[in-house]
Design a protein around this motif. Structure first.
Motif, PDB file in Angstrom:
ATOM      1  N   TYR A   1       0.648  -1.285   0.057  1.00 43.69           N
ATOM      2  CA  TYR A   1      -0.083  -0.016  -0.029  1.00 43.69           C
ATOM      3  C   TYR A   1       1.063   1.294  -0.014  1.00 43.69           C
ATOM      4  O   TYR A   1       0.308   2.243  -0.191  1.00 43.69           O
ATOM      5  N   GLY A   2       2.302   1.101   0.335  1.00 44.78           N
ATOM      6  CA  GLY A   2       3.259   2.343   0.175  1.00 44.78           C
ATOM      7  C   GLY A   2       3.029   3.220   1.210  1.00 44.78           C
ATOM      8  O   GLY A   2       3.216   4.391   1.418  1.00 44.78           O
ATOM      9  N   GLY A   3       2.502   2.670   2.379  1.00 43.45           N
ATOM     10  CA  GLY A   3       2.158   3.434   3.782  1.00 43.45           C
ATOM     11  C   GLY A   3       1.319   2.364   4.683  1.00 43.45           C
ATOM     12  O   GLY A   3       0.985   1.522   4.571  1.00 43.45           O
ATOM     13  N   VAL A   4       1.514   3.016   5.853  1.00 45.68           N
ATOM     14  CA  VAL A   4       0.874   2.276   6.912  1.00 45.68           C
ATOM     15  C   VAL A   4      -0.844   2.179   6.792  1.00 45.68           C
ATOM     16  O   VAL A   4      -1.457   3.643   6.707  1.00 45.68           O
ATOM     17  N   VAL A   5      -1.457   1.281   6.744  1.00 49.82           N
ATOM     18  CA  VAL A   5      -3.000   1.078   6.973  1.00 49.82           C
ATOM     19  C   VAL A   5      -3.303   0.998   8.301  1.00 49.82           C
ATOM     20  O   VAL A   5      -3.187  -0.320   9.053  1.00 49.82           O
ATOM     21  N   PRO A   6      -4.024   2.008   8.745  1.00 49.15           N
ATOM     22  CA  PRO A   6      -4.248   1.721  10.536  1.00 49.15           C
ATOM     23  C   PRO A   6      -5.012   0.459  10.878  1.00 49.15           C
ATOM     24  O   PRO A   6      -4.900  -0.165  11.956  1.00 49.15           O
ATOM     25  N   GLU A   7      -6.049  -0.016  10.072  1.00 47.33           N
ATOM     26  CA  GLU A   7      -6.819  -1.079  10.494  1.00 47.33           C
ATOM     27  C   GLU A   7      -6.075  -2.558  10.468  1.00 47.33           C
ATOM     28  O   GLU A   7      -6.065  -3.125  11.425  1.00 47.33           O
ATOM     29  N   ILE A   8      -5.066  -2.453   9.406  1.00 49.69           N
ATOM     30  CA  ILE A   8      -4.271  -3.801   9.220  1.00 49.69           C
ATOM     31  C   ILE A   8      -3.185  -3.658  10.464  1.00 49.69           C
ATOM     32  O   ILE A   8      -3.073  -4.744  10.987  1.00 49.69           O
ATOM     33  N   ALA A   9      -2.877  -2.339  10.785  1.00 45.45           N
ATOM     34  CA  ALA A   9      -1.861  -2.242  11.813  1.00 45.45           C
ATOM     35  C   ALA A   9      -2.539  -2.605  13.287  1.00 45.45           C
ATOM     36  O   ALA A   9      -1.838  -3.504  14.040  1.00 45.45           O
ATOM     37  N   ALA A  10      -3.426  -2.281  13.630  1.00 50.74           N
ATOM     38  CA  ALA A  10      -4.282  -2.450  14.584  1.00 50.74           C
ATOM     39  C   ALA A  10      -4.550  -3.886  14.981  1.00 50.74           C
ATOM     40  O   ALA A  10      -4.142  -4.408  15.998  1.00 50.74           O
ATOM     41  N   ARG A  11      -4.956  -4.583  14.029  1.00 52.03           N
ATOM     42  CA  ARG A  11      -5.067  -6.169  14.019  1.00 52.03           C
ATOM     43  C   ARG A  11      -3.850  -6.706  14.277  1.00 52.03           C
ATOM     44  O   ARG A  11      -3.926  -7.784  14.901  1.00 52.03           O
ATOM     45  N   SER A  12      -2.882  -6.361  13.562  1.00 48.56           N
ATOM     46  CA  SER A  12      -1.425  -6.976  13.689  1.00 48.56           C
ATOM     47  C   SER A  12      -1.083  -7.076  15.162  1.00 48.56           C
ATOM     48  O   SER A  12      -0.569  -7.925  15.786  1.00 48.56           O
ATOM     49  N   HIS A  13      -1.068  -5.688  15.553  1.00 47.68           N
ATOM     50  CA  HIS A  13      -0.638  -5.439  17.152  1.00 47.68           C
ATOM     51  C   HIS A  13      -1.477  -6.566  17.964  1.00 47.68           C
ATOM     52  O   HIS A  13      -0.829  -6.950  18.780  1.00 47.68           O
ATOM     53  N   ILE A  14      -2.617  -6.737  17.761  1.00 46.44           N
ATOM     54  CA  ILE A  14      -3.421  -7.601  18.351  1.00 46.44           C
ATOM     55  C   ILE A  14      -2.958  -8.959  18.741  1.00 46.44           C
ATOM     56  O   ILE A  14      -2.848  -9.691  19.448  1.00 46.44           O
ATOM     57  N   SER A  15      -2.644  -9.439  17.197  1.00 46.00           N
ATOM     58  CA  SER A  15      -2.286 -10.789  17.381  1.00 46.00           C
ATOM     59  C   SER A  15      -0.783 -10.979  17.721  1.00 46.00           C
ATOM     60  O   SER A  15      -0.709 -12.278  18.271  1.00 46.00           O
ATOM     61  N   VAL A  16      -0.181  -9.857  17.843  1.00 44.97           N
ATOM     62  CA  VAL A  16       1.411 -10.547  18.272  1.00 44.97           C
ATOM     63  C   VAL A  16       1.914  -9.670  19.678  1.00 44.97           C
ATOM     64  O   VAL A  16       2.785 -10.358  20.189  1.00 44.97           O
ATOM     65  N   ILE A  17       0.996  -8.969  20.129  1.00 46.41           N
ATOM     66  CA  ILE A  17       1.429  -8.173  21.381  1.00 46.41           C
ATOM     67  C   ILE A  17       1.826  -9.010  22.432  1.00 46.41           C
ATOM     68  O   ILE A  17       2.934  -8.989  23.066  1.00 46.41           O
ATOM     69  N   GLU A  18       1.071 -10.220  22.790  1.00 40.39           N
ATOM     70  CA  GLU A  18       1.189 -11.060  23.959  1.00 40.39           C
ATOM     71  C   GLU A  18       2.489 -11.750  23.827  1.00 40.39           C
ATOM     72  O   GLU A  18       3.509 -11.827  24.616  1.00 40.39           O
ATOM     73  N   ASN A  19       2.858 -12.334  22.631  1.00 32.27           N
ATOM     74  CA  ASN A  19       4.306 -12.949  22.419  1.00 32.27           C
ATOM     75  C   ASN A  19       5.404 -11.864  22.459  1.00 32.27           C
ATOM     76  O   ASN A  19       6.530 -12.428  22.923  1.00 32.27           O
ATOM     77  N   VAL A  20       5.186 -10.775  21.850  1.00 30.82           N
ATOM     78  CA  VAL A  20       6.434  -9.904  21.897  1.00 30.82           C
ATOM     79  C   VAL A  20       6.521  -9.503  23.436  1.00 30.82           C
ATOM     80  O   VAL A  20       7.678  -9.597  23.825  1.00 30.82           O
ATOM     81  N   ILE A  21       5.793  -9.482  24.358  1.00 30.57           N
ATOM     82  CA  ILE A  21       5.792  -9.058  25.643  1.00 30.57           C
ATOM     83  C   ILE A  21       6.627 -10.315  26.251  1.00 30.57           C
ATOM     84  O   ILE A  21       7.495 -10.097  27.126  1.00 30.57           O
TER      85      ILE A  21
END
Ligand code: KG4
Ligand code: ZN
Length: 361
Positions: free
Chosen positions: A48-68
């Protein structure tokens, strides 16, 4: 490390990196990074040549637990060892900020660990003190994908903004130039690389606001000038693109140096006892070596010492958030669970809005 050492977990989700880190701060201000985990979403946003907010939020949700979890594992620590949880509460994309702040609140409540809501810009502003012993006040050039500001950092939580962009941020301009040239995302590192093979004097791009008499920036007109140059030169050869990148970067550097020189003069007037001020460059664009070298070459002439954090601490990361949290905690700036995300959150609330500004914070 002594008993007064603070161990802080930092969480960053304001844009397209899900990051968590553990940092320690001794009572005399020395910092150590115990872990620094970054899950970058670049691949997801590239097309998309830039950050898509909806995709970003969903991706944060799916990985945040493991990242912490990974940040604790890497540091060989458990939640019992953590004195505070610092989290970016703004500015940034609302969906992403909500993921980080809600997670941090839940952990804080469940574990009884104090919570600190960190301003992302403050995290960039203080990162250098994690690496080097730099005293307040210092001059800060904050250049990222969302912000371009010059500030005096007077203390933790005490910032005076001298100038800001009235439209695009400098990193955003790099990203847009890369997009216009179909070079990929994020544009900054790619444009810098292309620029090395080009002729910086080939095209005379405008130097926006260079004679404005204030310390504000504008990059939207420069981006339009690049677009016109590309349209005029189609079909572009590889070398044409390199020349455009190099000439664009030359214009950016001229403006930055001009505004920085004015800011240094103002800083010295405001702080007459400081004979050789520290100047810090921070934010994603600070990892641009060509910009750094151009400023550094002038540091003797300007009578300043220039500092830049290592590359991995310039672009968004959790260590900078953990460190800002540790700095705030050491001054008893602690928040409660009612804090909310602030998608817009200026570091200097007293600063007047720059004229014409779609100013970002
Ligand atoms: O601080 P950061 O990671 O995220 C924001 O808070 O915005 O900065 C990302 C920005 C992007 O616009 C990226 O293109 C730019 O920093 N950037 C660069 C370079 N590396 C990253 N811009 C110019 N030259 C670079 N080498
Ligand atoms: Zn940033």
């Amino acid at each position: 490390m002594n008993n007064n050492t603070l161990t802080v977990l930092g969480i960053e989700t304001s844009c397209d990196e899900t990051a968590a880190a553990i940092v320690q701060r001794t009572s005399d201000g020395q910092g150590t990074i115990l872990s620094n985990i970054i899950n970058s979403q670049i691949e997801k946003h590239k097309k998309y040549g830039g950050v898509v907010p909806e995709i970003a939020a969903r991706s944060h949700i799916s990985v945040i637990e493991n990242v912490i979890k990974s940040s604790l594992n890497d540091a060989k620590l458990s939640f019992n060892d953590i004195n505070a949880i610092a989290v970016t509460a703004g500015p940034g994309l609302k969906g992403g900020l909500l993921v980080g702040l809600t997670t941090a609140k839940a952990l804080s409540m469940a574990r009884g660990i104090p919570l600190i809501g960190v301003n992302h810009l403050e995290a960039h502003a203080l990162t250098i003190r994690l690496i080097k012993k730099i005293e307040f006040p210092y001059l800060l050039l904050l250049v990222s994908g969302g912000h371009t500001q010059i500030l005096i950092v007077n203390d933790v939580g005490k910032y005076e903004r001298l100038g800001t962009t009235i439209d695009d941020a400098v990193g955003e301009a790099y990203d847009k130039v890369a997009k216009l040239l179909n070079l990929g995302y994020p544009g900054g590192p790619i444009v810098e690389e292309q620029a090395k093979r080009g002729d910086s004097k080939k095209i005379k791009f405008p130097r926006p606001l260079i004679y404005s008499g204030d310390l504000n920036f504008s990059f939207s007109g420069l981006k339009t000038a690049v677009r016109r140059e590309i349209e005029k030169s189609i079909p572009l050869t590889k070398h044409d693109a390199e020349n455009i990148c190099s000439s664009f970067q030359d214009a950016v550097i001229s403006v930055i140096i001009n505004k920085l020189e004015g800011s240094i003069k103002l800083f010295k007037i405001k702080n007459p006892k400081i004979t050789k001020p520290d100047v810090v460059i921070a934010g994603g664009v600070a990892s641009n070596k060509t910009i750094y070298n151009s400023i550094n070459n002038l540091s003797t002439k300007f009578g300043v010492t220039l500092h830049v954090p290592p590359q991995g601490l310039c672009t968004d990361n959790g260590a900078m958030v953990a460190w800002a949290g540790a700095e705030r905690f050491s001054k008893n700036h602690i928040d409660n669970l009612s804090i909310e995300v602030k998608p817009r959150w200026p570091l200097d609330p007293e600063a007047k809005a720059a004229i014409g500004a779609g100013v970002k914070a």
